[in-house]
Design a protein around this motif. Structure first.
Motif, PDB file in Angstrom:
ATOM      1  N   CYS A 307      31.925  50.102  42.298  1.00 11.92           N
ATOM      2  CA  CYS A 307      32.887  49.215  41.636  1.00 11.92           C
ATOM      3  C   CYS A 307      33.260  48.084  42.597  1.00 11.92           C
ATOM      4  O   CYS A 307      33.211  48.263  43.816  1.00 11.92           O
ATOM      5  CB  CYS A 307      34.175  49.960  41.299  1.00 11.92           C
ATOM      6  N   GLY A 308      33.678  46.969  42.032  1.00 17.33           N
ATOM      7  CA  GLY A 308      34.241  45.867  42.812  1.00 17.33           C
ATOM      8  C   GLY A 308      33.311  45.368  43.904  1.00 17.33           C
ATOM      9  O   GLY A 308      32.114  45.164  43.697  1.00 17.33           O
ATOM     10  N   THR A 309      33.889  45.220  45.087  1.00 21.28           N
ATOM     11  CA  THR A 309      33.114  44.731  46.234  1.00 21.28           C
ATOM     12  C   THR A 309      31.927  45.647  46.537  1.00 21.28           C
ATOM     13  O   THR A 309      30.842  45.171  46.891  1.00 21.28           O
ATOM     14  CB  THR A 309      34.055  44.628  47.460  1.00 21.28           C
ATOM     15  N   SER A 310      32.137  46.942  46.401  1.00 24.26           N
ATOM     16  CA  SER A 310      31.034  47.873  46.682  1.00 24.26           C
ATOM     17  C   SER A 310      29.884  47.658  45.701  1.00 24.26           C
ATOM     18  O   SER A 310      28.713  47.817  46.046  1.00 24.26           O
ATOM     19  CB  SER A 310      31.534  49.321  46.589  1.00 24.26           C
ATOM     20  N   SER A 354      31.059  53.411  48.139  1.00 25.68           N
ATOM     21  CA  SER A 354      32.514  53.336  48.008  1.00 25.68           C
ATOM     22  C   SER A 354      33.169  53.311  49.390  1.00 25.68           C
ATOM     23  O   SER A 354      32.905  54.191  50.207  1.00 25.68           O
ATOM     24  CB  SER A 354      33.028  54.548  47.227  1.00 25.68           C
ATOM     25  N   GLN A 355      33.977  52.314  49.625  1.00 24.74           N
ATOM     26  CA  GLN A 355      34.721  52.263  50.882  1.00 24.74           C
ATOM     27  C   GLN A 355      35.625  53.486  50.985  1.00 24.74           C
ATOM     28  O   GLN A 355      35.557  54.242  51.934  1.00 24.74           O
ATOM     29  CB  GLN A 355      35.538  50.963  50.928  1.00 24.74           C
ATOM     30  N   SER A 356      36.492  53.653  49.989  1.00 28.06           N
ATOM     31  CA  SER A 356      37.505  54.710  50.060  1.00 28.06           C
ATOM     32  C   SER A 356      36.919  56.095  49.870  1.00 28.06           C
ATOM     33  O   SER A 356      37.456  57.079  50.361  1.00 28.06           O
ATOM     34  CB  SER A 356      38.554  54.481  48.964  1.00 28.06           C
ATOM     35  N   THR A 359      37.166  56.461  44.607  1.00 21.82           N
ATOM     36  CA  THR A 359      37.202  55.726  43.346  1.00 21.82           C
ATOM     37  C   THR A 359      36.814  56.644  42.182  1.00 21.82           C
ATOM     38  O   THR A 359      35.709  57.214  42.163  1.00 21.82           O
ATOM     39  CB  THR A 359      36.273  54.494  43.437  1.00 21.82           C
ATOM     40  N   VAL A 405      43.984  45.233  50.994  1.00 26.63           N
ATOM     41  CA  VAL A 405      43.431  45.627  49.687  1.00 26.63           C
ATOM     42  C   VAL A 405      42.095  44.922  49.429  1.00 26.63           C
ATOM     43  O   VAL A 405      41.183  45.491  48.831  1.00 26.63           O
ATOM     44  CB  VAL A 405      44.471  45.353  48.571  1.00 26.63           C
ATOM     45  N   ALA A 406      41.971  43.684  49.896  1.00 26.98           N
ATOM     46  CA  ALA A 406      40.703  42.971  49.722  1.00 26.98           C
ATOM     47  C   ALA A 406      39.679  43.506  50.723  1.00 26.98           C
ATOM     48  O   ALA A 406      39.887  43.460  51.924  1.00 26.98           O
ATOM     49  CB  ALA A 406      40.927  41.480  49.943  1.00 26.98           C
ATOM     50  N   SER A 407      38.590  43.998  50.205  1.00 19.89           N
ATOM     51  CA  SER A 407      37.540  44.550  51.064  1.00 19.89           C
ATOM     52  C   SER A 407      36.829  43.439  51.826  1.00 19.89           C
ATOM     53  O   SER A 407      36.412  42.446  51.227  1.00 19.89           O
ATOM     54  CB  SER A 407      36.506  45.264  50.193  1.00 19.89           C
ATOM     55  N   LYS A 492      37.093  37.705  45.974  1.00 22.27           N
ATOM     56  CA  LYS A 492      38.086  37.604  47.062  1.00 22.27           C
ATOM     57  C   LYS A 492      39.159  36.587  46.712  1.00 22.27           C
ATOM     58  O   LYS A 492      40.338  36.830  46.895  1.00 22.27           O
ATOM     59  CB  LYS A 492      37.438  37.164  48.386  1.00 22.27           C
ATOM     60  N   GLU A 495      41.474  37.802  43.700  1.00 21.34           N
ATOM     61  CA  GLU A 495      42.356  38.967  43.903  1.00 21.34           C
ATOM     62  C   GLU A 495      43.505  38.694  44.861  1.00 21.34           C
ATOM     63  O   GLU A 495      44.564  39.289  44.726  1.00 21.34           O
ATOM     64  CB  GLU A 495      41.582  40.221  44.298  1.00 21.34           C
ATOM     65  N   VAL A 612      41.257  53.188  43.850  1.00 23.95           N
ATOM     66  CA  VAL A 612      41.532  53.270  42.420  1.00 23.95           C
ATOM     67  C   VAL A 612      41.149  54.667  41.946  1.00 23.95           C
ATOM     68  O   VAL A 612      40.018  54.910  41.538  1.00 23.95           O
ATOM     69  CB  VAL A 612      40.779  52.154  41.657  1.00 23.95           C
TER      70      VAL A 612
HETATM   71  O1  M6R Z   1      36.819  52.175  47.613  1.00 25.80           O
HETATM   72  P1  M6R Z   1      35.776  51.521  46.765  1.00 25.80           P
HETATM   73  O2  M6R Z   1      34.777  50.774  47.562  1.00 25.80           O
HETATM   74  O3  M6R Z   1      35.119  52.488  45.818  1.00 25.80           O
HETATM   75  O4  M6R Z   1      36.578  50.475  45.889  1.00 25.80           O
HETATM   76  C1  M6R Z   1      35.951  49.729  44.895  1.00 25.80           C
HETATM   77  C2  M6R Z   1      36.816  48.591  44.443  1.00 25.80           C
HETATM   78  O5  M6R Z   1      38.024  49.062  43.918  1.00 25.80           O
HETATM   79  C3  M6R Z   1      37.122  47.622  45.579  1.00 25.80           C
HETATM   80  O6  M6R Z   1      35.963  47.129  46.159  1.00 25.80           O
HETATM   81  C4  M6R Z   1      37.963  46.415  45.053  1.00 25.80           C
HETATM   82  O7  M6R Z   1      37.215  45.652  44.170  1.00 25.80           O
HETATM   83  C5  M6R Z   1      38.467  45.583  46.228  1.00 25.80           C
HETATM   84  N1  M6R Z   1      39.854  45.293  46.048  1.00 25.80           N
HETATM   85  C6  M6R Z   1      37.762  44.302  46.377  1.00 25.80           C
HETATM   86  O8  M6R Z   1      38.222  43.557  47.447  1.00 25.80           O
END
Ligand code: M6R
Length: 615
Positions: A307-310, A354-356, A359, A405-407, A492, A495, A612
């Motif tokens: 999702c998102g940046t990932s 996924s960073q976190s 998700t 919050v912004a990756s 970026k 958001e 998320v």
């Molecule tokens: O933790 P994740 O990489 O799974 O998160 C995915 C997105 O929620 C995350 O990249 C989001 O889009 C960021 N806020 C972007 O900067």
């Protein structure tokens, strides 16, 4: 989303919980609350707003005494972000108090039943329903808190990480988890509870991460007891030594976490390939891949979900895998994949990025792919996260904690890991000979120094930001490897600065978006020398002839684009496949400066949360 913190021990709970909540604000920050138990009374304070607002309110209105307490920072799901809907929530008798991260999906039916039994509700939340369900079970079954929590959780559908305290039990916190993260810090004669380890890192290095469907009764002076929620069987805690250090979760002299994390990228990329990329030996060594190489080599295709940046990193990976390793790749939003009945077989490999690692949609996509027999590989940053545990194998990005919050550094380190994987496969498949392989390895080793060089453009980017900070719209264009970078640049900007921005493949412009261009429209074009350079120069001409304002990211020494563009930001030359690692940096800086100049909260943009964990 939402952050939870709890403490039981011999220290004052208040400062520990408040500081912990501040560290967890990345998880949600629309309201906050705290409950402190002084052995006789549970004193509670909560408010719409941030943890700082909570401090102001609590410090003037309640007793801050107590060696036991729980706190919450919220990202609203059920009920508007206001004082009443903030956590913690009391049960009707006032004996039980709960904090909750997650969603109780069948709360409405339970609420109706409880109302029929005489319960009253003051908030719109699912959480207040849960605490009253626990109270009702405790009363009706005449059981202790732990048992009541367990019975109640067997009646709910949804996701949760909860902590519950009971006025009758001044030495106990009961916690449980399904789908949302929960860590227990184990100190000397004290315990901590939190959504991640950051709230207790200065007190202990030992933590237990609860697994899904596990609960723990944390009692002072006793060992923690872990149980399976479904069948009450005993689970045995595995105590992990934390790798986190305090410095990593502080701003270190930077005004914002986002800026710190942008500047950390040279180090983060280096840490990501350190010990894996062995240029001299002509080797890439990665345990998660080495042990599963055949799975990748025999795969029909690779499916990437994120999702998102990932997801943007996944798009870059698609280009790299197909280009270098000649393996077919499909990239999907995890949220679409999980609901569209996709064709997945045991011959597919699914990569979840996924960073976190928390998700919810990505986690659900993994579960679906596993059910269908695919081999699932994770690319995560957070060690021990749910996705890291759920996947068959994986590779960590080693970016260090990302708190803004912004990756930013998550994106470049994800691309680094995926590039290593693609190179390894290209070599193993024989698509690459030793010379080409070596050329890539040595160039990848140069990337941290080249990122340092790009960071020197910061003052110039700040000047450009000042020119466009009031624009209501912005377009981002790129081709090939720089198309996902355009999408990432636009994400970026929107958001953190709330400016409407869209990314497009540059050639698509003439199929619609070009109608938007006039003298007021800034267009960021990524026009590096390798890969479709002449084509993108033509696209720039098209923008110029419609009077659009052009901000171009070009390769050092570029002449042609410089003549056309209003502003030019140079990045060093590199191999085409590696350009996203450089071109993305000025776009991160541009959105950062614009957001700061617009007075936006860069690290905690409105309506967002870092991880998320709801659908
Ligand atoms: O933790 P994740 O990489 O799974 O998160 C995915 C997105 O929620 C995350 O990249 C989001 O889009 C960021 N806020 C972007 O900067």
């Amino acid at each position: 989303m939402c952050g939870i913190v709890g403490y039981i021990g011999y220290r004052d709970a208040y400062p520990i919980i408040v500081k912990g909540l501040q560290r967890l604000e990345y998880r949600g920050y629309d309201s906050a609350g705290i409950a402190l138990f002084d052995g006789e009374e549970i004193n509670l304070s909560k408010t719409k707003g941030k943890v700082d607002d909570l401090k102001k309110k609590a410090e003037g209105s309640i007793s801050l005494k107590g060696n036991l307490g729980i706190g919450h920072t919220r990202w609203a799901t059920h009920g508007a972000p206001n004082d009443v809907n903030s956590h913690p929530h009391y049960s009707n008798s006032g004996d039980l108090v709960i904090i909750h991260n997650g969603i109780i999906e069948n709360y409405d039916a339970i609420k109706k039943e409880l109302i029929n039994r005489g319960y009253v509700f003051s908030s719109d939340t699912d959480t207040e329903v849960l605490v009253n369900l626990i109270e009702e079970v405790k009363r009706k079954e005449n059981v202790k808190l732990g048992h009541a929590v367990q019975i109640a959780l067997n009646q709910v559908v949804g996701a949760y990480a909860i902590a519950v305290i009971d006025k009758q039990k001044p030495d106990e916190i009961v916690v449980a988890k399904l789908g949302s993260p929960l860590a227990i810090g184990i100190g000397e004669k004290e315990f901590f509870v939190a959504s991640d380890a950051s709230p207790f890192i200065e007190y202990t290095n030992n933590a237990v991460y609860l697994e899904d469907e596990e609960m723990a009764i944390i009692r002072l002076g006793k060992e923690i007891k872990l149980r399976k929620i479904k069948d009450n069987s005993i689970a045995y805690p595995s105590i992990q030594e934390l790798q986190l250090n305090l410095e990593e979760i502080e701003k270190g002299g930077f005004e914002h976490f986002m800026l710190k994390e942008i500047y950390e990228q040279p180090r983060a990329i280096l840490d990501t390939y350190r010990g894996r990329l062995l240029a001299k030996e002509g080797l890439i060594r990665m345990a998660g891949i080495d042990e599963n190489l055949e799975k990748f080599l025999n795969a029909n295709r690779i499916i990437i979900v994120a999702c998102g940046t990932s997801w943007h990193a996944g798009l870059v990976a698609e280009y790299i895998f197909e280009d270098l390793a000649r393996i077919p790749v499909e990239v999907e939003y995890a949220s679409e994949f999980r609901y569209r009945n996709p064709v997945v077989t045991e011959n597919d490999v699914l990569i979840a990025i996924s960073q976190s690692g928390e998700t919810a949609d990505t986690l659900a996509a993994i579960k679906l792919a596993k059910e269908k027999g695919a081999f699932v590989f994770g690319v995560c940053n957070v060690v021990g996260s749910s996705i890291a545990r759920e996947t068959d194998a994986g590779a960590y990005t080693h970016a260090g904690p990302e708190i803004g919050v912004a990756s930013t550094k998550a994106f470049t380190t994800q691309i680094t890991v995926l590039t290593l994987l693609a190179l390894k496969l290209a070599k193993a498949k024989g698509v690459f000979n030793n010379t080409r392989f070596h050329e890539y390895l040595t160039e990848l080793e140069q990337i941290p120094a080249k990122v340092e060089e790009v960071l020197l453009t910061n003052p110039l980017v700040e000047i450009i930001a000042d020119v466009y900070k009031d624009s209501p719209n912005c377009l981002y264009l790129g081709r090939g490897y720089n198309f996902p970078v355009a999408l990432e640049g636009a994400l970026k900007l929107k958001e953190i600065s709330y400016i409407h921005a869209e990314g497009y493949p540059a050639a698509e412009m003439k199929h619609g978006p070009i109608a938007l261009i006039d003298e007021h429209m800034p267009v960021v074009v990524i026009a590096t020398s390798k890969g479709h350079y002449e084509k993108i120069v033509s696209n720039i001409q098209e923008i110029k002839s419609r009077k659009g304002k052009i901000i171009a990211v070009v390769t050092k020494g570029d002449v042609q684009v410089r003549e056309l563009a209003d502003h030019v930001i140079e990045v060093p030359e590199t191999l085409e496949n590696l350009t996203p690692l450089l071109t993305t940096i000025p776009l991160q800086l541009l959105s950062y400066h614009i957001a700061v100049m617009r007075g936006c909260n860069v690290d905690q943009p409105r309506n967002l949360a870092k991880s998320v964990t709801v659908e």
